[in-house]
Scaffold this active site. Structure first.
Site, PDB file in Angstrom:
ATOM      1  N   HIS A 167     -26.000 -26.719  -2.551  1.00 49.24           N
ATOM      2  CA  HIS A 167     -26.742 -25.458  -2.675  1.00 49.24           C
ATOM      3  C   HIS A 167     -26.940 -25.098  -4.149  1.00 49.24           C
ATOM      4  O   HIS A 167     -26.830 -23.933  -4.544  1.00 49.24           O
ATOM      5  CB  HIS A 167     -26.025 -24.322  -1.939  1.00 49.24           C
ATOM      6  CG  HIS A 167     -26.118 -24.430  -0.448  1.00 49.24           C
ATOM      7  ND1 HIS A 167     -27.268 -24.139   0.249  1.00 49.24           N
ATOM      8  CD2 HIS A 167     -25.205 -24.817   0.482  1.00 49.24           C
ATOM      9  CE1 HIS A 167     -27.062 -24.330   1.546  1.00 49.24           C
ATOM     10  NE2 HIS A 167     -25.817 -24.747   1.713  1.00 49.24           N
TER      11      HIS A 167
ATOM     12  N   GLU B  37     -22.336 -27.571   3.483  1.00 53.90           N
ATOM     13  CA  GLU B  37     -23.645 -28.218   3.571  1.00 53.90           C
ATOM     14  C   GLU B  37     -24.016 -28.969   2.286  1.00 53.90           C
ATOM     15  O   GLU B  37     -25.032 -28.712   1.659  1.00 53.90           O
ATOM     16  CB  GLU B  37     -24.712 -27.169   3.897  1.00 53.90           C
ATOM     17  CG  GLU B  37     -24.473 -26.472   5.230  1.00 53.90           C
ATOM     18  CD  GLU B  37     -25.469 -25.372   5.516  1.00 53.90           C
ATOM     19  OE1 GLU B  37     -25.745 -25.120   6.707  1.00 53.90           O
ATOM     20  OE2 GLU B  37     -25.954 -24.725   4.559  1.00 53.90           O
TER      21      GLU B  37
ATOM     22  N   ASP C  98     -27.816 -19.845  -4.649  1.00 51.94           N
ATOM     23  CA  ASP C  98     -28.185 -20.839  -3.649  1.00 51.94           C
ATOM     24  C   ASP C  98     -29.362 -21.648  -4.174  1.00 51.94           C
ATOM     25  O   ASP C  98     -29.817 -21.434  -5.305  1.00 51.94           O
ATOM     26  CB  ASP C  98     -28.517 -20.176  -2.306  1.00 51.94           C
ATOM     27  CG  ASP C  98     -27.991 -21.003  -1.140  1.00 51.94           C
ATOM     28  OD1 ASP C  98     -28.447 -22.151  -0.977  1.00 51.94           O
ATOM     29  OD2 ASP C  98     -27.106 -20.516  -0.404  1.00 51.94           O
TER      30      ASP C  98
END
Length: 523
Positions: free
Chosen positions: A231, A293, A160
């Protein structure tokens, strides 16, 4: 017992189980027998007049029958996995002391006739080791506890913005740079607090092989996830050429980074190298590539848009996912990704993890896309457990034990044919606010006990009955050394006043999710 078996009948009398009990092992069950000897810490010499393990293909694949009678103990499963689950139930028939590391005892097993099988084939739990690194030993213990509750998938979130946790041949800065951050945010990001203490770590190839092998012995499939193309700030900090001009370090704060891959040929080659390495370690047919995201801010002037004939930067993620899906298909694997992929065109044979509330699971199933239900409002175990001010870093909506137990992986809106695309459910353990294995225990148990029953047992469940059985189950967690949250609430030392939270109401979160899933409505 937890999870509750489909049918259980007990009689008067008991059968003694001890070091001298003979063990008869059916064909293909040597691994289960070896595990059982270790779990019970008993020699169990070979013989036919004590405990017998057998496979009966007439049973459901993961189903089992456990019989304890005067003539002995018989565990029959539809496969070795079924026998393993029957053996886990056997452990719950023993007193909690049998779960401790002291061995060589004898116990009286009550006469019993138990028939059981899981409702779902995917009974998962995700562990995030990117935000806070966990040692190999801690991961193995996490697997043991999951398997004890008959969960069979460990979704391992390995990378991440805040850390990269695997070595990849040819990319040494992933472990020397991307695996380490100079500080860590304390509590919710709205407070802007940091501890200014370096944090990091990574798994070698041998570490990962050990995790995979250990899980396989317990019939747990490890599904790895390397999140891309978003990410990715940690990887870009190590190799700036992968990014879009970003020259900073590994992210220290929580939240979503706008620094994403630039999707150049070099970036695609990097992703393929990573996926090739991951596939060489993990035999899982599904490989997680995230896809969630991913802000398109840095793609506004991407040359890839014109080169590939796309209508704009918003189409880049779908194009990228298709490229990675094609590469994985060439390696004999399929994509496992978050539900944002639904908006960009789901690759063939991909499986979606539906996390943004319930609507994505409905959208996927109605479109004929295999889906794992893991809505945050029911399955995110980083969310607060009560309104008690002593809860450590209370974030998200209230997600009590009863709330988790009330979860059903199959949304009510689905028809029977549509529901067939729901593979099962998954609880997600995000570790932004879990700095240690002890904290992971507190946030995960006993809520994961409740979740395990939602994916194993039938659709009709009784929370009051579960609470009664849980009272008998908690001493087992004590014996296993689990730092679970007491039913009476947090203890004074559980609080984290240095890491304040940010509680949310369910209404606020549902409104937020409605806006977040507008992409599904457009798609």
């Amino acid at each position: 017992m937890v999870p509750d078996p489909a049918a259980a009948h007990f009689g008067d009398g008991s059968f003694p189980l001890g070091p001298d009990t003979n063990l008869a092992v059916g064909e293909g069950l040597g691994g289960v027998a070896a595990w059982l000897r270790g779990a019970l810490r008993l020699a169990l010499p070979a013989g036919s007049d004590g405990l017998r393990l057998a496979v009966d293909s007439a049973l459901p694949l993961e189903g089992y029958v456990l019989k304890v009678a005067a003539e002995g103990i018989l565990i029959t499963g539809g496969s070795p996995a079924g026998v393993f689950y029957g053996a886990q139930t056997l452990r719950q028939l023993l007193p909690p002391s049998a779960l401790r590391r002291a061995g060589g005892e004898s116990w009286a097993l009550p006469y019993a006739d138990i028939s059981d099988a899981p409702r779902f084939g995917w009974r998962g739990v995700m562990l995030d080791v990117a935000r806070h690194f966990m040692s190999v030993a801690d991961v193995l213990r996490f697997i043991d506890l999951a398997a004890f509750h008959k969960l069979n998938v460990l979704h391992l979130h390995l990378t991440d913005d805040q850390g990269w946790r695997i070595e990849v041949p040819g990319w040494p800065r992933l472990t020397s740079v991307a695996a380490w951050r100079p500080a860590t945010m304390l509590g919710s990001r709205v407070h802007g607090r940091y501890d200014e203490r370096p944090h990091g770590g990574f798994y070698t190839a041998d570490d990962l092989r050990e995790i995979v092998a250990y899980a396989a012995e317990r019939w747990v499939t490890v599904v790895p996830e390397v999140d891309m193309p978003g990410h990715m700030q940690a990887a870009i900090a190590a190799y700036p050429a992968l990014g879009n001009g970003f020259a900073g370090g590994v992210r220290t704060g929580w939240g979503i980074s706008t620094h994403v891959l630039n999707l150049s040929d070099e970036s695609l080659s990097f992703c393929q190298d990573v996926l090739s390495f991951v596939c060489s370690i993990f035999p899982s047919p599904l490989i997680g590539i995230g896809g969630d995201e991913c802000p398109a801010d840095e793609w506004a002037s991407s040359p890839v848009v014109a080169r590939e004939g796309l209508r704009g930067p918003a189409e880049l993620q779908g194009w990228f996912t298709g490229r990675m899906a094609g590469y994985l298909a060439g390696l004999g694997r399929q994509v496992f990704g978050w539900d944002e992929l639904l908006a960009f065109g789901v690759p063939k044979k991909a499986v979606i993890a539906a996390w943004r509330g319930v609507p994505p699971a409905v959208t996927a199933a109605k479109a004929g896309v295999p889906v794992v239900s893991c809505p945050d409002i029911s399955c995110y175990l980083d969310y607060r457990q009560s309104d008690d001010p002593g809860e450590p870093t209370p974030v998200g909506t209230l997600l009590s034990l009863a709330d988790v137990y009330g979860f059903d992986p199959v949304p009510a809106e689905l028809s029977a044919s549509e529901a067939a695309f729901v593979l099962g459910g998954q609880a997600n353990v995000w570790t932004e606010h879990m700095e240690s294995a002890r904290r992971v225990d507190y946030m995960t148990y006993p809520r994961l006990c409740a979740f395990a029953e939602t994916v194993w047992s039938g659709a009709s469940r009784d929370f009051a009955d579960f609470r009664r059985r849980l009272d008998a189950h908690l001493p087992r967690l004590d014996a296993l050394g689990v730092n679970y949250r007491p039913m009476s609430g947090p203890r004074p030392w559980d609080a984290r006043p240095d890491a304040p939270g940010h509680p949310r109401t369910l209404a606020d979160r549902l409104a937020e999710l409605h806006g977040m899933t507008a992409d599904l409505r457009r798609a």
